[in-house]
Design a protein around this motif. Structure first.
Motif, short mmCIF file in Angstrom:
data_model
loop_
_atom_site.label_atom_id
_atom_site.label_comp_id
_atom_site.label_asym_id
_atom_site.label_seq_id
_atom_site.Cartn_x
_atom_site.Cartn_y
_atom_site.Cartn_z
N ARG A 224 0.83 -1.20 0.00
CA ARG A 224 0.00 0.00 0.00
C ARG A 224 0.87 1.25 0.00
NH1 ARG A 224 -2.58 -3.78 3.23
NH2 ARG A 224 -4.63 -4.41 2.38
N SER A 225 0.28 2.35 -0.40
CA SER A 225 1.05 3.59 -0.54
C SER A 225 1.06 4.43 0.74
CB SER A 225 0.48 4.43 -1.69
OG SER A 225 -0.89 4.75 -1.43
N GLY A 226 0.52 3.89 1.83
CA GLY A 226 0.47 4.64 3.07
C GLY A 226 1.83 4.71 3.76
N GLU A 227 1.78 5.22 4.98
CA GLU A 227 2.99 5.45 5.78
C GLU A 227 3.72 4.14 6.03
OE1 GLU A 227 5.37 8.18 8.24
OE2 GLU A 227 3.91 8.43 6.64
N PRO A 228 5.05 4.10 5.78
CA PRO A 228 5.83 2.90 6.10
C PRO A 228 6.14 2.86 7.59
CG PRO A 228 7.27 4.57 5.22
CD PRO A 228 5.88 5.15 5.17
N CYS A 229 6.83 1.83 8.02
CA CYS A 229 7.38 1.81 9.37
C CYS A 229 8.55 2.80 9.41
CB CYS A 229 7.87 0.41 9.72
SG CYS A 229 8.90 0.32 11.20
N ASN A 230 8.55 3.68 10.38
CA ASN A 230 9.64 4.65 10.55
C ASN A 230 10.51 4.19 11.71
OD1 ASN A 230 8.94 6.93 8.58
ND2 ASN A 230 7.02 6.65 9.69
N ALA A 231 11.58 3.49 11.41
CA ALA A 231 12.47 2.97 12.44
C ALA A 231 13.53 4.01 12.80
CB ALA A 231 13.14 1.69 11.97
N ASP A 232 13.78 4.19 14.08
CA ASP A 232 14.84 5.11 14.49
C ASP A 232 16.20 4.62 13.98
OD1 ASP A 232 13.29 7.07 15.99
OD2 ASP A 232 12.90 5.41 17.37
N LEU A 233 16.39 3.31 14.00
CA LEU A 233 17.59 2.71 13.41
C LEU A 233 17.21 1.40 12.75
CD1 LEU A 233 20.22 3.06 16.32
CD2 LEU A 233 20.17 4.41 14.22
N ALA A 234 17.77 1.13 11.59
CA ALA A 234 17.64 -0.17 10.94
C ALA A 234 19.05 -0.72 10.76
CB ALA A 234 16.93 -0.05 9.59
N ILE A 235 19.24 -1.96 11.19
CA ILE A 235 20.59 -2.51 11.29
C ILE A 235 20.68 -3.85 10.57
CG2 ILE A 235 22.42 -3.26 12.89
CD1 ILE A 235 21.04 -1.54 15.04
N LEU A 236 21.74 -4.02 9.82
CA LEU A 236 22.15 -5.33 9.34
C LEU A 236 23.30 -5.77 10.23
CD1 LEU A 236 22.38 -7.74 7.38
CD2 LEU A 236 23.90 -6.31 5.97
N GLY A 237 23.11 -6.88 10.92
CA GLY A 237 24.15 -7.39 11.81
C GLY A 237 24.48 -8.83 11.53
N SER A 238 25.44 -9.35 12.26
CA SER A 238 25.81 -10.74 12.09
C SER A 238 26.01 -11.40 13.45
CB SER A 238 27.09 -10.88 11.25
OG SER A 238 28.21 -10.37 11.96
N ILE A 239 25.73 -12.69 13.48
CA ILE A 239 26.00 -13.53 14.64
C ILE A 239 26.50 -14.86 14.11
CG2 ILE A 239 25.05 -14.70 16.67
CD1 ILE A 239 22.84 -12.60 16.74
N ARG A 240 27.72 -15.16 14.44
CA ARG A 240 28.32 -16.43 14.01
C ARG A 240 28.08 -16.69 12.52
NH1 ARG A 240 26.30 -17.05 19.08
NH2 ARG A 240 24.26 -17.72 18.33
N LEU A 241 28.41 -15.70 11.70
CA LEU A 241 28.37 -15.76 10.24
C LEU A 241 26.96 -15.73 9.66
CD1 LEU A 241 31.19 -18.40 9.56
CD2 LEU A 241 31.38 -15.90 9.73
N SER A 242 25.93 -15.61 10.52
CA SER A 242 24.56 -15.49 10.03
C SER A 242 24.13 -14.02 10.08
CB SER A 242 23.61 -16.33 10.88
OG SER A 242 23.91 -17.70 10.75
N HIS A 243 23.34 -13.59 9.12
CA HIS A 243 22.88 -12.21 9.09
C HIS A 243 21.61 -12.05 9.93
CE1 HIS A 243 25.13 -10.84 5.21
NE2 HIS A 243 25.88 -10.80 6.30
N ILE A 244 21.55 -10.92 10.64
CA ILE A 244 20.44 -10.59 11.52
C ILE A 244 19.90 -9.22 11.11
CG2 ILE A 244 19.70 -10.27 13.92
CD1 ILE A 244 20.87 -13.06 13.28
N GLY A 245 18.57 -9.12 10.96
CA GLY A 245 17.94 -7.84 10.69
C GLY A 245 17.35 -7.28 11.97
N CYS A 246 17.71 -6.06 12.32
CA CYS A 246 17.29 -5.46 13.58
C CYS A 246 16.78 -4.04 13.36
CB CYS A 246 18.46 -5.45 14.57
SG CYS A 246 18.16 -4.56 16.11
N THR A 247 15.72 -3.68 14.05
CA THR A 247 15.29 -2.28 14.09
C THR A 247 15.23 -1.84 15.55
OG1 THR A 247 12.90 -2.66 14.22
CG2 THR A 247 13.90 -2.58 12.02
N ILE A 248 15.43 -0.54 15.75
CA ILE A 248 15.43 0.02 17.10
C ILE A 248 14.44 1.16 17.18
CG2 ILE A 248 16.80 1.29 18.81
CD1 ILE A 248 19.16 -0.43 18.10
#
Length: 282
Positions: free
Chosen positions: A83-107
């Motif tokens: 939809r064309s409405g308001e997206p999620c506005n995350a204060d931070l969006a992070i691509l991280g890793s844990i033991r070679l696996s990728h983790i998506g995080c928002t704050i």
């Protein structure tokens, strides 16, 4: 770690504001308020680094232990539906890793602002728009969010009338971010800053709202979100917004920038006509 937005690197408080200002710009960019305190936390060592309370939060769960942020984007807009409405506005969006696996995080950074309207208020606002123009995308959006994230109600669970809309969109944005990055885990963090702008009532109300949401999300598996503890993994229904969503984790970290006594004293000192304004600070 790469802290940047739109290809522009951020390495100081000044150019954080220049490159990724909050919506209210100077009005929201003040000491003691969430946007600036979040920036200060990530740059307190003089270079971009994961704040210590966030590192402790990730390390509290064996599945997220050793989290390493690779790319961090402030003021990120994340679409979670078509939809064309308001997206999620995350204060931070992070691509991280844990033991070679990728983790998506928002704050979501908070000082004294709430988690948005309750669902009945959002629905009523959407119905008013629909009644005026015969159009409202948000009605279907709310239905899709509830169906994709929350289990059906049972007698022991909080009702939808007790759920804050922003927590639904925050989870949806986190899952969409993790899916877009092909991550194996999705993590939503509430980063609370307790400053002289905080009020005891808002701290307690936000904790209650977050607890109600997590109780409903987990079908009463989890009853509360303790400070400094990462909870999960949880699996959400997924459809219609997400196909095979990754496991979800939710945690809350707190940075104490004022003592409880000072916060209580500052709250008592606020004139009665200013109380509503203080509860809505960003």
């Amino acid at each position: 770690m790469d802290l940047s937005k739109g290809g522009r690197k951020i390495n100081s408080i000044e150019n954080w504001f220049e490159i990724a200002p909050p919506k209210g710009r100077e009005r929201h960019w003040q000491d003691g308020r969430s946007a600036k305190e979040c920036a200060k936390a990530w740059l307190e060592t003089g270079r971009p680094a994961l704040p210590v309370e966030l590192r402790d939060l990730f390390d509290s769960n064996e599945h997220t232990q050793g989290f390493d942020p690779l790319e961090v984007e402030p003021e990120a807009q994340i679409k979670f539906d078509k939809r064309s409405g308001e997206p999620c506005n995350a204060d931070l969006a992070i691509l991280g890793s844990i033991r070679l696996s990728h983790i998506g995080c928002t704050i979501e950074a908070k000082v004294n602002e709430h988690f948005g309207k309750l669902l009945p208020d959002e629905l009523c606002s959407s119905l008013e728009r629909w009644r005026k123009s015969n159009r409202s995308r948000k009605l279907n959006r709310i239905k899709d969010l509830v169906q994709s994230i929350l289990p059906a109600h049972s007698s022991s669970l909080p009702l939808l009338t007790e759920i804050r809309y922003q927590l639904l969109t925050a989870v949806a944005g986190t899952l969409a971010w993790a899916n877009w990055l092909h991550c194996c885990q999705a993590v939503l963090v509430i980063h609370e800053f307790r400053t002289l702008q905080s009020t005891p009532n808002r701290i307690a109300a936000n904790a209650a709202d977050l607890n109600n949401f997590v109780r409903r999300l987990t079908n009463n598996l989890v009853s509360s979100v303790p400070d400094g503890e990462m909870l999960g993994p949880f699996q959400v229904p997924g459809t219609p917004l997400f196909n095979n969503p990754p496991p979800l984790f939710i945690g809350k970290a707190v940075r104490h920038l004022a003592s409880a006594d000072d916060i209580n004293s500052a709250s008592v000192a606020i004139p009665a006509h200013d109380c509503t304004r203080s509860m809505m600070l960003d």
